[in-house]
Structures are given as structure tokens and as C-alpha cells.
Enzyme design. Structure first.
Site, PDB file in Angstrom:
ATOM      1  CG  LEU A  28      -1.759   1.277   1.381  1.00 39.77           C
ATOM      2  CD1 LEU A  28      -2.734   1.460   0.225  1.00 39.77           C
ATOM      3  CD2 LEU A  28      -2.488   1.257   2.713  1.00 39.77           C
ATOM      4  CG  HIS A  29       5.067   3.078   1.869  1.00 50.53           C
ATOM      5  ND1 HIS A  29       4.895   4.421   2.147  1.00 50.53           N
ATOM      6  CD2 HIS A  29       6.386   2.920   1.591  1.00 50.53           C
ATOM      7  CE1 HIS A  29       6.065   5.035   2.051  1.00 50.53           C
ATOM      8  NE2 HIS A  29       6.976   4.142   1.720  1.00 50.53           N
ATOM      9  NE  ARG A  30       7.464  -1.792  -2.060  1.00 50.71           N
ATOM     10  CZ  ARG A  30       7.039  -3.005  -1.824  1.00 50.71           C
ATOM     11  NH1 ARG A  30       6.212  -3.595  -2.650  1.00 50.71           N
ATOM     12  NH2 ARG A  30       7.454  -3.672  -0.781  1.00 50.71           N
TER      13      ARG A  30
END
Length: 187
Positions: A28-30
């Protein structure tokens, strides 16, 4: 913040839910970083029952357009066998709101000593006297284990769910979907 998507981790005999949630948050961060969006927030609806774990349920909050653009990235690649996503849904009413934020804890006394030596030119023994091993800070918040893309070090991403509020608070979200200013709907 009028829509949401639920992502529920499926039980897996090879991986603990904590490992899967950490992998899901890393992906999700990426995705959020690649999109350069600051209008998608996250929450962990099962947090009160999970203790130090973030649980097995991640909820994404945002507008229908923002969430659709995230899904179009296909950021769940590699996690599809481990996650059951819901359809894009409208937030029910009435709801309350809360901040879901990152809490950074300096829990590594060795790193703190190295910083002290570098900044103040003291000896290692002096640094060890100023910052003994038992000086490590403890945190009882739930967390995910993640790896920094910039330096390759692993770290704990501690997450705090703030108190329930009756009105939403505006603001932006970081690349983990967390914010100290903006609230997400809580239901």
C-alpha cells in the site's frame, strides 16, 4: 472520505497474520507513494480486539475517484491469494471519526548513542553512561514490521487510533495512509 474498501486477510498456514499485514502495508505504501496522493486514509477496524497486532482487517478510506485510481495501479499484485477485497462502498451514516496516526518511538539505545557521539564528540563510554541499554523506550501500540526502501533497515510502524470524534477534521494523509490532522470515518 465518502467511500471505503475493506481488505481482509485470509488465514494462511505458512504466514502469520502479522506478516501478511506488514506485507500488505508495504505494498500500500508503494502504491500511495507512486500515486502521489494525500487523500487516502487507512484504519484497522479490528484494532480493539487485536492487542499489539493490527489485526487482519485493513480499511481504505477516500473518495470513489481516489480509491478507484489506487485500485487501477494493481498494487495488490502478489497479495491476491492472501487478501479478500470488498467492493467500493459508500460510507454508512451516521458515523463517528477518528485520527489514525503513526507514532515514532526511539527504541534503539545503540543508535541514540552513535548519534550522541557524532554530534557531541564524546567517547563511547561516556555515551554508554548517558544512555544505558535499559533506556530503550517501550511502546504498547500495535505495529507492523516494515523495511525502509532508502536504507534497507527494518523498523516498526506503530499505529495509534485516536479517540472518537463527532465531526470530521480536514487534512492530508502520508504515504502510509496515516495522518495526525485528518480523520477517517469510523464505523
Amino acid at each position: 472520505m465518502d467511500h471505503y474498501i475493506d481488505l481482509k486477510l485470509l488465514p494462511d498456514p505458512e504466514f502469520a497474520a502479522t506478516q501478511l499485514m506488514s506485507a500488505l502495508l508495504a505494498k500500500l505504501h508503494r502504491g500511495l507513494h507512486d500515486l502521489r496522493r494525500d487523500d487516502i486514509g487507512i484504519s484497522f477496524p479490528g484494532i480493539e480486539r487485536s492487542g499489539h497486532s493490527l489485526g487482519s482487517h485493513l480499511r481504505l478510506h477516500g473518495s470513489a475517484q481516489a480509491l478507484a485510481s489506487l485500485l487501477a495501479l494493481n498494487w495488490l499484485t502478489g497479495m491476491r491469494d492472501h487478501v479478500q477485497p470488498s467492493e467500493l462502498r459508500a460510507v454508512p451514516s451516521p458515523v463517528q471519526y477518528r485520527h489514525v496516526s503513526r507514532v515514532q518511538i526511539d527504541s534503539n539505545p545503540e543508535r541514540t548513542r552513535r548519534r550522541l557521539i557524532k554530534r557531541h564528540g564524546i567517547t563511547e563510554e561516556e555515551a554508554r553512561q548517558r544512555i544505558p541499554d535499559h533506556a530503550a523506550k517501550r511502546c504498547d501500540l500495535p505495529f507492523a514490521n516494515l523495511r525502509s526502501h532508502s536504507n534497507g533497515q527494518t523498523f516498526r510502524l506503530f499505529v495509534r487510533h485516536g479517540p472518537l470524534l463527532d465531526t470530521p477534521q480536514p487534512g492530508s494523509f502520508g504515504s502510509y495512509g496515516l495522518s495526525t490532522t485528518a480523520t477517517i470515518p469510523w464505523f
